[in-house]
Design an enzyme around this catalytic site. Structure first.
Site, PDB file in Angstrom:
ATOM      1  N   GLY A 282     -16.331   3.557 -15.333  1.00  0.00           N
ATOM      2  CA  GLY A 282     -15.021   3.027 -14.989  1.00  0.00           C
ATOM      3  C   GLY A 282     -15.032   1.941 -13.943  1.00  0.00           C
ATOM      4  O   GLY A 282     -14.076   1.779 -13.190  1.00  0.00           O
ATOM      5  N   THR A 283     -16.119   1.156 -13.877  1.00  0.00           N
ATOM      6  CA  THR A 283     -16.129   0.054 -12.924  1.00  0.00           C
ATOM      7  C   THR A 283     -16.594  -1.215 -13.619  1.00  0.00           C
ATOM      8  O   THR A 283     -17.474  -1.195 -14.470  1.00  0.00           O
ATOM      9  CB  THR A 283     -17.025   0.355 -11.703  1.00  0.00           C
ATOM     10  OG1 THR A 283     -16.995  -0.770 -10.811  1.00  0.00           O
ATOM     11  CG2 THR A 283     -18.461   0.671 -12.102  1.00  0.00           C
ATOM     12  N   SER A 284     -15.985  -2.349 -13.232  1.00  0.00           N
ATOM     13  CA  SER A 284     -16.392  -3.631 -13.810  1.00  0.00           C
ATOM     14  C   SER A 284     -17.734  -4.065 -13.231  1.00  0.00           C
ATOM     15  O   SER A 284     -18.354  -5.008 -13.709  1.00  0.00           O
ATOM     16  CB  SER A 284     -15.328  -4.691 -13.532  1.00  0.00           C
ATOM     17  OG  SER A 284     -15.094  -4.789 -12.123  1.00  0.00           O
TER      18      SER A 284
ATOM     19  N   TYR B 163       0.839  -1.208   0.000  1.00  0.00           N
ATOM     20  CA  TYR B 163       0.000   0.000   0.000  1.00  0.00           C
ATOM     21  C   TYR B 163       0.870   1.253   0.000  1.00  0.00           C
ATOM     22  O   TYR B 163       0.559   2.243  -0.650  1.00  0.00           O
ATOM     23  CB  TYR B 163      -0.956   0.004   1.209  1.00  0.00           C
ATOM     24  CG  TYR B 163      -2.199  -0.829   0.971  1.00  0.00           C
ATOM     25  CD1 TYR B 163      -2.271  -2.161   1.349  1.00  0.00           C
ATOM     26  CD2 TYR B 163      -3.299  -0.285   0.296  1.00  0.00           C
ATOM     27  CE1 TYR B 163      -3.390  -2.929   1.099  1.00  0.00           C
ATOM     28  CE2 TYR B 163      -4.434  -1.047   0.048  1.00  0.00           C
ATOM     29  CZ  TYR B 163      -4.473  -2.367   0.445  1.00  0.00           C
ATOM     30  OH  TYR B 163      -5.584  -3.126   0.188  1.00  0.00           O
TER      31      TYR B 163
ATOM     32  N   HIS C 283     -14.899   3.063  -0.291  1.00  0.00           N
ATOM     33  CA  HIS C 283     -13.838   2.110   0.080  1.00  0.00           C
ATOM     34  C   HIS C 283     -12.686   2.789   0.802  1.00  0.00           C
ATOM     35  O   HIS C 283     -11.608   2.223   0.934  1.00  0.00           O
ATOM     36  CB  HIS C 283     -13.321   1.380  -1.171  1.00  0.00           C
ATOM     37  CG  HIS C 283     -14.351   0.481  -1.773  1.00  0.00           C
ATOM     38  ND1 HIS C 283     -14.201  -0.105  -3.013  1.00  0.00           N
ATOM     39  CD2 HIS C 283     -15.562   0.082  -1.316  1.00  0.00           C
ATOM     40  CE1 HIS C 283     -15.263  -0.840  -3.282  1.00  0.00           C
ATOM     41  NE2 HIS C 283     -16.112  -0.736  -2.273  1.00  0.00           N
TER      42      HIS C 283
ATOM     43  N   CYS D 136       2.154   1.365  17.789  1.00  0.00           N
ATOM     44  CA  CYS D 136       2.156   2.115  19.053  1.00  0.00           C
ATOM     45  C   CYS D 136       3.367   1.671  19.860  1.00  0.00           C
ATOM     46  O   CYS D 136       3.535   0.461  20.132  1.00  0.00           O
ATOM     47  CB  CYS D 136       0.863   1.848  19.841  1.00  0.00           C
ATOM     48  SG  CYS D 136       0.898   2.556  21.498  1.00  0.00           S
TER      49      CYS D 136
ATOM     50  N   ARG E 182       1.846   2.101  -3.436  1.00  0.00           N
ATOM     51  CA  ARG E 182       0.746   2.719  -4.181  1.00  0.00           C
ATOM     52  C   ARG E 182       0.555   4.159  -3.728  1.00  0.00           C
ATOM     53  O   ARG E 182       0.284   5.047  -4.535  1.00  0.00           O
ATOM     54  CB  ARG E 182      -0.548   1.925  -3.974  1.00  0.00           C
ATOM     55  CG  ARG E 182      -0.598   0.657  -4.799  1.00  0.00           C
ATOM     56  CD  ARG E 182      -1.879  -0.111  -4.541  1.00  0.00           C
ATOM     57  NE  ARG E 182      -3.062   0.625  -4.983  1.00  0.00           N
ATOM     58  CZ  ARG E 182      -4.299   0.349  -4.544  1.00  0.00           C
ATOM     59  NH1 ARG E 182      -4.491  -0.599  -3.649  1.00  0.00           N
ATOM     60  NH2 ARG E 182      -5.328   1.026  -4.997  1.00  0.00           N
TER      61      ARG E 182
ATOM     62  N   GLN F 241     -15.687   4.124  -5.652  1.00  0.00           N
ATOM     63  CA  GLN F 241     -15.026   2.951  -5.061  1.00  0.00           C
ATOM     64  C   GLN F 241     -13.517   3.200  -4.971  1.00  0.00           C
ATOM     65  O   GLN F 241     -12.783   2.419  -4.382  1.00  0.00           O
ATOM     66  CB  GLN F 241     -15.266   1.710  -5.926  1.00  0.00           C
ATOM     67  CG  GLN F 241     -16.720   1.355  -6.109  1.00  0.00           C
ATOM     68  CD  GLN F 241     -16.898   0.263  -7.152  1.00  0.00           C
ATOM     69  OE1 GLN F 241     -16.843  -0.929  -6.848  1.00  0.00           O
ATOM     70  NE2 GLN F 241     -17.079   0.679  -8.396  1.00  0.00           N
TER      71      GLN F 241
ATOM     72  N   CYS G  95       2.069  -0.199  23.209  1.00  0.00           N
ATOM     73  CA  CYS G  95       1.397  -1.506  23.272  1.00  0.00           C
ATOM     74  C   CYS G  95       1.559  -2.335  22.006  1.00  0.00           C
ATOM     75  O   CYS G  95       1.097  -3.477  21.948  1.00  0.00           O
ATOM     76  CB  CYS G  95      -0.100  -1.306  23.565  1.00  0.00           C
ATOM     77  SG  CYS G  95      -1.010  -0.666  22.146  1.00  0.00           S
TER      78      CYS G  95
HETATM   79  N1  APR Z   1     -12.414   4.861 -18.852  1.00  0.00           N
HETATM   80  C1  APR Z   1     -13.461   4.169 -18.329  1.00  0.00           C
HETATM   81  N2  APR Z   1     -13.373   2.893 -17.891  1.00  0.00           N
HETATM   82  C2  APR Z   1     -12.164   2.300 -17.993  1.00  0.00           C
HETATM   83  C3  APR Z   1     -11.026   2.945 -18.520  1.00  0.00           C
HETATM   84  C4  APR Z   1     -11.186   4.274 -18.961  1.00  0.00           C
HETATM   85  N3  APR Z   1     -10.157   4.955 -19.494  1.00  0.00           N
HETATM   86  N4  APR Z   1      -9.963   2.076 -18.474  1.00  0.00           N
HETATM   87  C5  APR Z   1     -10.436   0.931 -17.927  1.00  0.00           C
HETATM   88  N5  APR Z   1     -11.752   1.056 -17.651  1.00  0.00           N
HETATM   89  C6  APR Z   1     -12.660   0.076 -17.038  1.00  0.00           C
HETATM   90  C7  APR Z   1     -12.317  -1.367 -17.280  1.00  0.00           C
HETATM   91  O1  APR Z   1     -12.888  -1.797 -18.501  1.00  0.00           O
HETATM   92  C8  APR Z   1     -12.995  -2.027 -16.076  1.00  0.00           C
HETATM   93  O2  APR Z   1     -14.342  -2.366 -16.381  1.00  0.00           O
HETATM   94  O3  APR Z   1     -12.546   0.259 -15.641  1.00  0.00           O
HETATM   95  C9  APR Z   1     -13.002  -0.936 -15.023  1.00  0.00           C
HETATM   96  C10 APR Z   1     -12.093  -1.237 -13.848  1.00  0.00           C
HETATM   97  O4  APR Z   1     -12.636  -2.361 -13.192  1.00  0.00           O
HETATM   98  P1  APR Z   1     -11.872  -2.938 -11.923  1.00  0.00           P
HETATM   99  O5  APR Z   1     -10.420  -3.019 -12.226  1.00  0.00           O
HETATM  100  O6  APR Z   1     -12.624  -4.170 -11.488  1.00  0.00           O
HETATM  101  O7  APR Z   1     -12.028  -1.802 -10.815  1.00  0.00           O
HETATM  102  P2  APR Z   1     -13.296  -1.497  -9.946  1.00  0.00           P
HETATM  103  O8  APR Z   1     -14.563  -1.861 -10.679  1.00  0.00           O
HETATM  104  O9  APR Z   1     -13.158  -0.110  -9.465  1.00  0.00           O
HETATM  105  O10 APR Z   1     -13.099  -2.508  -8.701  1.00  0.00           O
HETATM  106  C11 APR Z   1     -14.039  -2.387  -7.641  1.00  0.00           C
HETATM  107  O11 APR Z   1     -12.772  -3.984  -6.349  1.00  0.00           O
HETATM  108  O12 APR Z   1     -10.581  -4.512  -5.971  1.00  0.00           O
HETATM  109  C12 APR Z   1     -11.717  -3.990  -5.376  1.00  0.00           C
HETATM  110  O13 APR Z   1     -11.995  -2.386  -3.696  1.00  0.00           O
HETATM  111  C13 APR Z   1     -11.452  -2.577  -4.961  1.00  0.00           C
HETATM  112  O14 APR Z   1     -12.682  -0.559  -5.420  1.00  0.00           O
HETATM  113  C14 APR Z   1     -12.215  -1.765  -5.999  1.00  0.00           C
HETATM  114  C15 APR Z   1     -13.362  -2.691  -6.346  1.00  0.00           C
END
Ligand code: APR
Length: 241
Positions: free
Chosen positions: A190-192, A68, A121, A150, A71, A103, A153
């Site tokens: 931008g989320t899967s 972490y 998150h 700490c 990152r 997220q 402890c």
């Molecule tokens: N613009 C839009 N979407 C994009 C781009 C872009 N330039 N580049 C990639 N993506 C999409 C990918 O196609 C994918 O569907 O962003 C998505 C990222 O998906 P993940 O990597 O699964 O990330 P996320 O959905 O945020 O994951 C959710 O899972 O690992 C845990 O807690 C973590 O918050 C995270 C959660």
């Protein structure tokens, strides 16, 4: 296509309450790796269970802390992208009409100037005590290390992010659920769409759902429209007046 973009622009114009639900793809164009993308996903080197769980941290505190920390260092150089900026500008032009639910733990929505961001998150820039803090667990007593602890402890510091199997911050989740259920439009960017409860917010609205993603997602089935494109390219167009 263009007709879909035009349709979504009218939905944005006419919506009283919009929820924007974002994931790692929102920050991809800022250079932040996503989690599950084939080419750049963070988890291609490690399985989430190896790192993002309390058990993993207790078993290998140095390994997980350093992952972490690396990152966190990377976050110091990345900047919000045109997508983050378009969202913040929309919020400034239309106060109270768009709620950002993210997220992401990268803080880029906040750095772009978005207000009231619901960070479901947590935030990778912050850490907290691993075990319930005692009177001795004060900032003065924090002894540097990997992880810091700490001095009195031995209680460890841990990243203030939500790990798999952990509860999301209750207040933020309730507020996000209320925003989604009261919304006319949910933009899923931008989320899967594979991690709950965040992904469930897209199913909580009585309004329309639009997915913005270059790839198919697990929420495409609930979308009225899927726009195949990137957030930095599409959001400025969808959110312009
Ligand atoms: N613009 C839009 N979407 C994009 C781009 C872009 N330039 N580049 C990639 N993506 C999409 C990918 O196609 C994918 O569907 O962003 C998505 C990222 O998906 P993940 O990597 O699964 O990330 P996320 O959905 O945020 O994951 C959710 O899972 O690992 C845990 O807690 C973590 O918050 C995270 C959660």
């Amino acid at each position: 296509g263009e007709r879909d973009v035009a349709a979504v622009k009218t939905w944005v114009r006419d919506a009283r309450r919009i929820v924007l639900l974002t994931g790692a793809g929102m920050s991809a164009e800022s250079g932040v790796p996503t989690f599950r993308d084939a080419q750049s996903g963070l988890w291609t080197n490690f399985r989430p269970e190896e790192l993002a769980t309390e058990d993993a941290f207790r078993a290998r505190p140095r390994f997980v802390w350093d992952w972490y920390a690396a990152r966190r260092v990377g976050m110091a150089t990345v900047q919000p992208n045109a997508g983050h900026r378009a969202v913040a500008a929309f919020q400034q032009r239309h106060p109270g009409r768009l709620t950002v639910v993210t997220q992401n733990v990268d803080g880029l929505h906040q750095r772009a100037g978005s207000a009231g961001v619901l960070a479901l998150h947590g935030n990778i820039a912050e850490d907290k005590w691993l075990d319930r803090p005692r009177a001795c667990c004060t900032a003065e007593n924090v002894q540097d290390g990997h992880p810091p602890r700490c001095a009195a402890c031995g209680n460890l510091r841990r990243p203030a992010v939500v790990w798999f199997g952990e509860l999301l911050p209750a207040a933020a989740l309730v507020e996000a659920e209320e925003a989604a259920s009261g919304s006319d439009l949910v933009l899923v960017v931008g989320t899967s769409g594979r991690v709950y409860p965040a992904a469930g917010l897209a199913r909580a609205t009585r309004g329309r759902v639009v997915v913005v993603n270059p790839e198919p997602t697990a929420l495409d089935d609930v979308a009225d429209v899927v726009l195949a494109g990137t957030s930095a390219m599409l959001l400025p167009r969808l959110l312009e007046d």
